[in-house]
Design an enzyme around this catalytic site. Structure first.
Site, mmCIF file in Angstrom:
data_model
loop_
_atom_site.group_PDB
_atom_site.id
_atom_site.type_symbol
_atom_site.label_atom_id
_atom_site.label_comp_id
_atom_site.label_asym_id
_atom_site.label_seq_id
_atom_site.Cartn_x
_atom_site.Cartn_y
_atom_site.Cartn_z
ATOM 1 N N ASP A 34 16.222 5.786 -20.805
ATOM 2 C CA ASP A 34 15.009 5.610 -21.602
ATOM 3 C C ASP A 34 14.855 6.794 -22.542
ATOM 4 O OD1 ASP A 34 12.699 4.407 -22.482
ATOM 5 O OD2 ASP A 34 11.437 5.243 -20.910
ATOM 6 N N TYR A 38 12.787 8.619 -26.055
ATOM 7 C CA TYR A 38 11.416 9.012 -26.402
ATOM 8 C C TYR A 38 11.397 9.200 -27.910
ATOM 9 C CZ TYR A 38 7.088 11.836 -25.630
ATOM 10 O OH TYR A 38 5.798 12.345 -25.601
ATOM 11 N N HIS A 85 4.234 8.302 -31.262
ATOM 12 C CA HIS A 85 3.898 8.314 -29.836
ATOM 13 C C HIS A 85 4.029 9.720 -29.265
ATOM 14 C CE1 HIS A 85 3.672 7.293 -25.606
ATOM 15 N NE2 HIS A 85 4.868 7.827 -25.406
ATOM 16 N N ARG A 91 -1.278 19.108 -25.274
ATOM 17 C CA ARG A 91 -0.937 20.477 -25.705
ATOM 18 C C ARG A 91 -1.691 20.917 -26.954
ATOM 19 N NH1 ARG A 91 3.920 18.182 -24.428
ATOM 20 N NH2 ARG A 91 4.318 17.704 -26.619
ATOM 21 N N GLU A 147 4.124 0.465 -21.465
ATOM 22 C CA GLU A 147 4.813 1.131 -22.568
ATOM 23 C C GLU A 147 5.560 0.065 -23.359
ATOM 24 O OE1 GLU A 147 7.176 4.410 -21.221
ATOM 25 O OE2 GLU A 147 5.421 5.692 -20.892
ATOM 26 N N GLU A 149 8.167 -1.158 -25.598
ATOM 27 C CA GLU A 149 9.473 -0.652 -25.992
ATOM 28 C C GLU A 149 10.400 -1.800 -26.382
ATOM 29 O OE1 GLU A 149 11.313 2.311 -23.583
ATOM 30 O OE2 GLU A 149 9.444 2.961 -22.633
ATOM 31 N N ASP A 158 8.023 -0.753 -20.071
ATOM 32 C CA ASP A 158 8.394 0.264 -19.086
ATOM 33 C C ASP A 158 7.120 0.774 -18.417
ATOM 34 O OD1 ASP A 158 10.192 1.804 -17.675
ATOM 35 O OD2 ASP A 158 10.094 3.466 -19.089
ATOM 36 N N ARG A 189 0.616 6.929 -14.687
ATOM 37 C CA ARG A 189 0.310 8.184 -15.376
ATOM 38 C C ARG A 189 -0.139 9.303 -14.436
ATOM 39 N NH1 ARG A 189 2.962 7.518 -20.048
ATOM 40 N NH2 ARG A 189 2.250 5.696 -21.211
ATOM 41 N N GLN A 200 2.817 10.541 -12.516
ATOM 42 C CA GLN A 200 3.696 11.258 -13.444
ATOM 43 C C GLN A 200 3.177 12.659 -13.747
ATOM 44 O OE1 GLN A 200 4.553 9.035 -16.987
ATOM 45 N NE2 GLN A 200 5.607 10.697 -18.005
ATOM 46 N N TYR A 232 6.125 15.446 -12.781
ATOM 47 C CA TYR A 232 7.151 15.526 -13.823
ATOM 48 C C TYR A 232 7.695 16.933 -14.071
ATOM 49 C CZ TYR A 232 4.354 17.525 -17.656
ATOM 50 O OH TYR A 232 3.633 18.369 -18.458
ATOM 51 N N LYS A 246 8.016 6.231 -12.746
ATOM 52 C CA LYS A 246 8.690 5.317 -13.672
ATOM 53 C C LYS A 246 9.727 4.425 -12.995
ATOM 54 C CE LYS A 246 8.398 5.769 -17.632
ATOM 55 N NZ LYS A 246 7.536 5.159 -18.674
ATOM 56 N N THR A 264 10.573 -1.974 -14.455
ATOM 57 C CA THR A 264 10.744 -2.045 -15.901
ATOM 58 C C THR A 264 11.035 -3.494 -16.237
ATOM 59 O OG1 THR A 264 11.638 0.207 -16.017
ATOM 60 C CG2 THR A 264 12.085 -1.242 -17.875
ATOM 61 N N THR A 322 8.368 4.456 -25.900
ATOM 62 C CA THR A 322 7.157 3.794 -26.384
ATOM 63 C C THR A 322 7.107 3.790 -27.907
ATOM 64 O OG1 THR A 322 6.013 4.577 -24.414
ATOM 65 C CG2 THR A 322 4.643 3.742 -26.210
ATOM 66 N N GLU A 353 -2.689 5.858 -25.154
ATOM 67 C CA GLU A 353 -3.020 6.122 -26.555
ATOM 68 C C GLU A 353 -4.159 5.226 -27.042
ATOM 69 O OE1 GLU A 353 0.896 6.737 -28.971
ATOM 70 O OE2 GLU A 353 1.345 5.503 -27.207
#
Length: 367
Positions: free
Chosen positions: A72, A74, A79, A88, A145, A147, A179, A183, A186, A190, A199, A203, A296, A310
């Protein structure tokens, strides 16, 4: 293909995928020829036609290939930017490596399921309050997600990278993918190695694979990449595609499903050629039927975002299903059904991917 027709009698497409792009092209041309109104082979043979053309409503769909490995990526800049802003801040939205390489991770092939398969809400460790120890229980922030993914064709030998200029010869075709993502699980797990149990539980993919030749009329030039990638990632020909994507959500409380996103594959920053070239640059071997996903897909506006994280902006902007704003969703609840669709619109015709759908089942009671 005359001497290799055994590949078309297999329960999966792996052997056919291994034959390469010339065999795929020849087979597609022959199928089109047989389906032309001017061709008498099917048109005038009722018995043969009844064997060759089946009522779709009476067919049970299966995974199109035996998936040996699943990766997978990114690769949607919007996204990655959205998620970065949430966690962040705007100044550090993209990680330092993001504009230099297609970021990705190795997923779990055994839990890739065909559209229509229900998805069990996962359980695991979470830390909803950073001032307290972690807790164990059912995921509360279950997400989607949006995808797309492509199946690998012939592949390469261990130690021999696939050059970017040859990558198209190893990309068989594409499917729509959801996918599913836990959250809250994760967020806790992670660091430092990335997603794991958040994850690996499911899927979903659409069962219909649309070949790259069928998609070439819809090819587009992608976003200009700045900084310029390393040479092994550079290709001059366009290789992103105008594929319309739609996500709808059906909840038990409401009769009508609600469209929650309309996006497009053209929003990808890194191309499939670049993803495959980067994946194999170390000499990693990929095999027929391996699955590589886009990550995503999000556009620039809220109605084109590809995840509930989102769309609801981390839960602060719920999706309402009634005018009184009493029935809402932030993340998925048990009984919710998510359906993703994709299609390319031509002049008087449409190339469709079918549906990718799944319904959420309650978590197991594990202490």
């Amino acid at each position: 293909m005359k001497e290799r027709q055994e590949a078309l009698r297999q329960p999966t497409l792996n052997q056919f995928m291994s034959l390469g792009h010339l065999a795929w092209k020849e087979t597609r041309a022959r199928l089109q020829e047989l389906l032309f109104e001017s061709c008498p082979i099917l048109r005038d043979d009722k018995d043969l036609r009844s064997k060759a053309i089946l009522d779709r409503s009476k067919c049970v769909m299966h995974l199109p290939a035996e998936i040996g490995d699943y990766t997978d990526f990114y690769s949607s800049k919007q996204h990655a930017t959205n998620v970065g802003i949430m966690f962040r801040g705007k100044e550090n939205a993209l990680m330092p490596n993001w504009l230099h390489l297609p970021v990705g991770y190795h997923g779990r092939a055994s839990s890739v399921v065909v559209s229509g398969t229900s998805v069990r809400r996962p359980v695991g460790q979470m830390r909803p309050d950073d001032t307290k120890p972690p807790v164990f229980g059912a995921c509360k922030l279950l997400d989607i997600e949006l995808e797309m993914a492509f199946f690998v064709g012939p592949g390469n030998e261990l130690g021999q990278p696939i050059p970017v200029e040859k990558a198209h010869e190893h990309i068989f075709g594409m499917v729509v993918m959801n996918d599913w993502s836990a959250r809250d699980i994760q967020k806790w797990e992670y660091v430092p190695l990335g997603p794991f149990t958040a994850k690996n539980f499911a899927t979903s993919i659409s069962p219909w694979v649309v070949t790259m030749e069928a998609l070439m009329p819809f090819v587009l030039k992608g976003e200009e990449q700045n900084p310029k990638p390393f040479k092994y990632l550079q290709h001059q020909d366009p290789f992103t595609f105008n594929i319309n994507l739609e996500v709808s959500l059906k909840i038990p409380d409401v009769d009508q499903e609600k469209t929650i996103s309309k996006s497009n594959f053209k929003y990808m920053y890194w191309t499939m050629k670049q993803q495959l070239a980067h994946h194999t640059i170390t000499g990693c071997n990929v095999r027929p039927g391996d699955l590589l996903a886009s990550g995503t897909i999000s556009g620039e506006t809220k109605d084109s975002f590809g995840s509930l994280l989102e769309i609801t902006w981390r839960g602060s902007e719920p999706i309402f299903f009634d005018s009184e704003q009493k029935v809402k969703r932030v993340f998925l609840q048990d009984g919710d059904t998510v359906t993703m669709k994709g299609f390319c619109q031509g002049d008087g015709y449409r190339v469709g991917f079918g549906e990718c759908t799944g319904t959420i089942l309650p978590a197991l009671n594990i202490e």
